[in-house]
Structures are given as structure tokens and as C-alpha cells.
Design an enzyme around this catalytic site. Structure first.
Site, PDB file in Angstrom:
ATOM      1  CD  GLU A 363      -9.992  -0.874  19.271  1.00 32.56           C
ATOM      2  OE1 GLU A 363     -10.041  -0.015  18.381  1.00 32.56           O
ATOM      3  OE2 GLU A 363     -10.943  -1.120  20.038  1.00 32.56           O
TER       4      GLU A 363
HETATM    5  N1  COS Z   1      -7.239   1.668   5.296  1.00 33.23           N
HETATM    6  C1  COS Z   1      -7.402   0.943   4.180  1.00 33.23           C
HETATM    7  N2  COS Z   1      -6.454   0.093   3.708  1.00 33.23           N
HETATM    8  C2  COS Z   1      -5.319  -0.006   4.410  1.00 33.23           C
HETATM    9  C3  COS Z   1      -5.093   0.723   5.583  1.00 33.23           C
HETATM   10  C4  COS Z   1      -6.105   1.603   6.030  1.00 33.23           C
HETATM   11  N3  COS Z   1      -5.963   2.311   7.132  1.00 33.23           N
HETATM   12  N4  COS Z   1      -3.878   0.407   6.070  1.00 33.23           N
HETATM   13  C5  COS Z   1      -3.347  -0.476   5.222  1.00 33.23           C
HETATM   14  N5  COS Z   1      -4.234  -0.726   4.222  1.00 33.23           N
HETATM   15  C6  COS Z   1      -4.022  -1.600   3.062  1.00 33.23           C
HETATM   16  C7  COS Z   1      -2.771  -1.144   2.320  1.00 33.23           C
HETATM   17  O1  COS Z   1      -3.069  -0.148   1.370  1.00 33.23           O
HETATM   18  C8  COS Z   1      -2.309  -2.420   1.676  1.00 33.23           C
HETATM   19  O2  COS Z   1      -3.050  -2.646   0.515  1.00 33.23           O
HETATM   20  P1  COS Z   1      -2.327  -3.114  -0.853  1.00 33.23           P
HETATM   21  O3  COS Z   1      -1.725  -4.461  -0.568  1.00 33.23           O
HETATM   22  O4  COS Z   1      -3.434  -3.175  -1.848  1.00 33.23           O
HETATM   23  O5  COS Z   1      -1.292  -2.096  -1.157  1.00 33.23           O
HETATM   24  C9  COS Z   1      -2.687  -3.502   2.685  1.00 33.23           C
HETATM   25  O6  COS Z   1      -3.735  -2.924   3.485  1.00 33.23           O
HETATM   26  C10 COS Z   1      -1.535  -3.925   3.555  1.00 33.23           C
HETATM   27  O7  COS Z   1      -1.065  -2.765   4.232  1.00 33.23           O
HETATM   28  P2  COS Z   1       0.415  -2.655   4.813  1.00 33.23           P
HETATM   29  O8  COS Z   1       1.389  -3.024   3.756  1.00 33.23           O
HETATM   30  O9  COS Z   1       0.541  -1.325   5.451  1.00 33.23           O
HETATM   31  O10 COS Z   1       0.394  -3.834   5.897  1.00 33.23           O
HETATM   32  P3  COS Z   1       1.433  -4.257   7.007  1.00 33.23           P
HETATM   33  O11 COS Z   1       1.508  -5.733   7.023  1.00 33.23           O
HETATM   34  O12 COS Z   1       2.709  -3.484   6.849  1.00 33.23           O
HETATM   35  O13 COS Z   1       0.692  -3.857   8.378  1.00 33.23           O
HETATM   36  C11 COS Z   1      -0.053  -2.465  10.169  1.00 33.23           C
HETATM   37  C12 COS Z   1       0.226  -2.632   8.667  1.00 33.23           C
HETATM   38  C13 COS Z   1       1.168  -2.796  11.014  1.00 33.23           C
HETATM   39  C14 COS Z   1      -0.432  -1.003  10.326  1.00 33.23           C
HETATM   40  C15 COS Z   1      -1.232  -3.382  10.586  1.00 33.23           C
HETATM   41  O14 COS Z   1      -0.839  -4.736  10.561  1.00 33.23           O
HETATM   42  C16 COS Z   1      -1.767  -3.030  11.974  1.00 33.23           C
HETATM   43  O15 COS Z   1      -2.558  -2.109  12.114  1.00 33.23           O
HETATM   44  N6  COS Z   1      -1.345  -3.785  13.000  1.00 33.23           N
HETATM   45  C17 COS Z   1      -1.915  -3.662  14.302  1.00 33.23           C
HETATM   46  C18 COS Z   1      -3.110  -4.529  14.386  1.00 33.23           C
HETATM   47  C19 COS Z   1      -4.022  -4.150  15.463  1.00 33.23           C
HETATM   48  O16 COS Z   1      -4.405  -3.005  15.622  1.00 33.23           O
HETATM   49  N7  COS Z   1      -4.415  -5.158  16.228  1.00 33.23           N
HETATM   50  C20 COS Z   1      -5.329  -4.983  17.261  1.00 33.23           C
HETATM   51  C21 COS Z   1      -6.332  -6.053  17.139  1.00 33.23           C
HETATM   52  S1  COS Z   1      -7.912  -5.545  16.872  1.00 33.23           S
HETATM   53  S2  COS Z   1      -8.480  -5.074  18.647  1.00 33.23           S
END
Ligand code: COS
Length: 385
Positions: A363
């Protein structure tokens, strides 16, 4: 510490404790070896109403919230961090529908999920898209009033045993994170099969399997939210589910602490029980302080979410990262206190150490959580200046 739980929550914890002692503890070591999925215990979870906690009343649940999910997960995880996942992972798979599903989707899927008649799973991760979730390759191509899914999802908790899957797939690869969409896929849909079943270090009583989509046709009405909204749906889901991982970590750490105290009190060396030695007391005091701080932060985060806060990504990441690190440290120290016996499979603490490790990884790795926290700190500082 008294967290002033309401009557419903106190009952819930008591029920989870009873199930943990009577049903989970006797089979935890055996299922750790066999990796068998505990369907009989899942039935007890369902009969105890655990799967309805996070589902709104109008769709068959009891409209409770994250704190209740956290309390149950923590308690069950004291007895087995793998078996408890049958609850928390179904919450993860159900959240996209609860958070972003339309009325028809909620009416169709939530009552069965709330009753625990079937389990859910969440499919985001792919072989080449782990931390970088935005780089998913699974394709959902629109053809008339259907989407055709092609690709594979790996490391899926409840994979193979869940009936309902919430899947993030790309509807427009040229748009990156803005080109992903979320879908509900039912087990048995033609073109949807299961691949590699994982043989894991820990949480071995939890099912983890690959999902494979080959020209799998999904009706348009199974898309959750609008096209292109899949990434925010996934992120909002993880914001709500990460406290569940923190709860799993907390339960494992707290369970290991309890066992370490009991063992230190009865184990004699140099003519007295080892709990009388300051070196052991210091370890136990540090372990207990860490566990309580993880609990305080987790319950506060859960109350923030349940209180209706709109944004809680930072808090959710903080409680996950802290509880997971605490679980790893505390279970390692518990093995140390048990000494040579702790290293052997005859005692449960080595399993707890293995089970704890995954909470720093899934996660969102703890490195990703720290990145999320730092991004929020930077934004907050910019707003304040
Ligand atoms: N809630 C709502 N929207 C969100 C958000 C949140 N918590 N976090 C990001 N977003 C939105 C952003 O606002 C952005 O939107 P816009 O393009 O309209 O501006 C979009 O999503 C992309 O966000 P961001 O630029 O932050 O994306 P990144 O590619 O930099 O990735 C991380 C962000 C690294 C935080 C994400 O890829 C992540 O959580 N990775 C881990 C994945 C994970 O937990 N995997 C486990 C598998 S599930 S068990």
C-alpha cells in the site's frame, strides 16, 4: 491509555479478541506453514458484521468508519497478521465503490460485500508499476458500450479468492496519470483469469495472486467515476486504506510486545527472571512507548477521517509509516528478548517479525509515504509564506 471508545467499539474489540483467542491463535502457526486461506474464519468475521463496518447503512452496512475498521484489524492482527488481512484487504477493494461508485454500482455490489457473502480485492500494482503507480500498462480500450481489458496485475491481496475486483487500467496511455480509469470486474468474467500464486515470507494465510486480463470485456456501467479519474480514485482509496495497514502493523507489534513481557517474566537466567534486568526493562519500555505512540497517531488519524476531513493524505501516510516501522522494530526486539527460542518456529515471535515486514512495503512503501508527507510539508510551507 484510555481512548474513550464508544460502546459499539468496545463490543467490537471484545468480539475480535474472542475470535482471535478462540479461532485464530490455535491455527495461526499451521496456516503460516500451509498458506491455506481461512474460509471458516472469514465466515465468522462475516457473521460478526466486520464487513459492514465501512459500508453505508442504505447499502447494507452499519455506516461506522475507519476507526472501527482499525480497531478490528489491530485486535485480529495480535493473533495473526495474515488472517486479519481478510478483513482489511476487502475494505481496500470495496473503498473505490464506496468513495466514487454511483448509486447503481453501490446497490449492486455493496450489500453482498457488507454481508461478507463475498470478498473484494484492489488491483493497481503491476510488474513494472509498483511505487510509480502512474505508469500502469494494463489497457482498457473502449469498444461501443464496453471496455476491453488487457494486461496483468501482480501481488494482489485476496487475488483468486475475491469475487469483486476494483481495477485501475489505462484508457488513454498518452495522458499518464490523467488517462487511467477504475473498473469493477467480477470473478468469472470471460478473459479474466488468475496467474502466479505468491509464496511469501510472511502473512502466509493471506491469498496473494496475479490477475490476468486477456480481451476481457467489461460493461461501461462498471466504470467507477469518469474516464480519466482512475488515478485520483486509487489515491483516495489508499488514503483511506493505509490506516488499515497501520492497524495491522500495530496489532502485530502490540501482540509481540505482550508475548515479550510474558516471556521475560518467566524466563530465568542468572538465578532470576530476565525481566528484573535493566537491559530488558529498557527494551520493553521503549517497545511499549513506540507501540502506544503508533496507536495514538493511528486513532487520531482515523477520527480525523471519520470526522469528515476532506484531506488526510499526509496523516494517513504518517500513521502508516510510523506504525510499520514500529512493528518492525518491536517484533525484532521481541525476537531478541526470546533469544535463541525467538529464532525458532516453536515460538510465535519470528512469524510476527516476518509478518511485520510487509507493512513497510505494501500500500505504498515507507519511502513513498515519506515522499507524500514531504510533498504536503512543502505545499503547506508555500501556502504559509
Ligand atoms: N487524492 C486525490 N488525488 C490525488 C492524490 C490523493 N491523495 N494524490 C495524487 N492525486 C492526483 C494529483 O492531484 C494529480 O492530479 P492532476 O494530474 O490533476 O494534478 C494526479 O493524482 C497525479 O498525482 P502525482 O503527480 O502526485 O503522481 P505521481 O506520479 O507523482 O505519484 C505517488 C504519486 C508516488 C504518491 C503515487 O504513485 C503512489 O501513491 N505510489 C504508491 C502506490 C501504492 O501505494 N501502491 C500500492 C499498491 S495498492 S496495495
Amino acid at each position: 491509555m484510555d481512548y474513550h471508545l464508544d460502546e459499539f467499539q468496545q463490543e467490537l474489540v471484545a468480539t475480535a479478541k474472542r475470535i482471535g483467542k478462540e479461532k485464530i491463535r490455535p491455527v495461526a502457526a499451521e496456516l503460516d506453514i500451509t498458506g491455506e486461506f481461512p474460509w471458516d474464519i472469514v465466515k465468522i468475521f462475516a457473521d460478526s458484521g466486520f464487513y459492514g463496518l465501512w459500508v453505508p447503512e442504505e447499502y447494507g452496512g452499519v455506516s461506522r468508519g475507519i476507526l472501527d475498521l482499525v480497531l478490528v484489524t489491530e485486535e485480529l492482527s495480535k493473533y495473526c497478521g495474515g488472517i486479519s488481512l481478510a478483513v482489511a484487504a476487502s475494505a481496500l477493494g470495496t473503498f473505490p465503490i464506496v468513495i466514487s461508485g454511483n448509486d447503481a454500482q453501490k446497490e449492486k455490489y455493496l450489500p453482498r460485500l457488507a454481508a461478507g457473502e463475498c470478498l473484494a480485492a484492489f488491483g493497481l500494482t503491476e510488474a513494472a508499476a509498483g511505487s510509480d503507480a502512474g505508469s500502469i500498462q494494463t489497457r482498457a480500450e473502449k469498444k461501443g458500450d464496453k471496455y476491453v481489458l488487457n494486461g496483468a496485475k501482480v501481488f494482489i491481496t485476496n487475488g483468486g479468492i475475491a469475487e469483486i475486483y476494483t481495477i485501475i487500467a489505462s484508457t488513454d496511455p498518452s495522458k499518464g496519470t490523467r488517462g487511467a480509469s477504475a473498473f469493477i470486474v467480477e470473478k468469472g468474467t470471460p478473459g479474466f483469469t488468475f496467474g502466479k500464486k505468491e509464496d511469501k515470507m510472511g502473512i502466509r494465510a493471506s491469498a496473494t495472486q496475479e490477475l490476468i486480463f486477456e480481451d476481457c470485456e467489461i460493461p461501461e456501467e462498471n466504470r467507477i467515476g469518469r474516464e480519466g479519474e482512475g488515478f485520483p480514485v486509487a489515491m483516495k482509496t489508499l488514503d483511506k486504506s493505509r490506516p488499515g495497514v497501520a492497524a495491522q502493523a500495530l496489532g502485530i507489534g502490540s501482540g509481540a510486545l505482550d508475548l515479550a513481557i510474558q516471556y521475560a517474566a518467566q524466563r530465568e537466567q542468572f538465578g532470576q527472571s530476565i525481566i528484573r534486568f535493566q537491559a530488558i526493562q529498557t527494551m520493553l519500555a521503549d517497545m511499549a512507548t513506540k507501540v502506544e505512540s503508533a496507536r495514538a497517531m493511528l486513532y487520531a488519524t482515523a477520527r480525523t477521517i471519520d470526522g469528515g476531513s476532506k484531506s488526510f493524505s499526509k496523516e494517513s501516510a504518517m500513521c502508516k509509516v510510523w506504525a510499520a516501522d514500529v512493528a518492525m522494530e518491536v517484533t525484532t526486539d521481541a525476537v531478541q528478548i526470546f533469544g535463541g527460542y525467538g529464532y525458532m518456529r516453536d515460538y510465535p515471535v519470528e512469524k510476527m517479525m516476518r509478518d511485520a515486514k510487509i507493512t513497510q512495503i505494501y500500500e505504498g512503501t515507507n519511502q513513498i509515504q515519506r515522499m507524500v508527507i514531504a510533498r504536503h510539508l512543502i505545499k503547506e510551507a508555500q501556502r504559509a509564506s
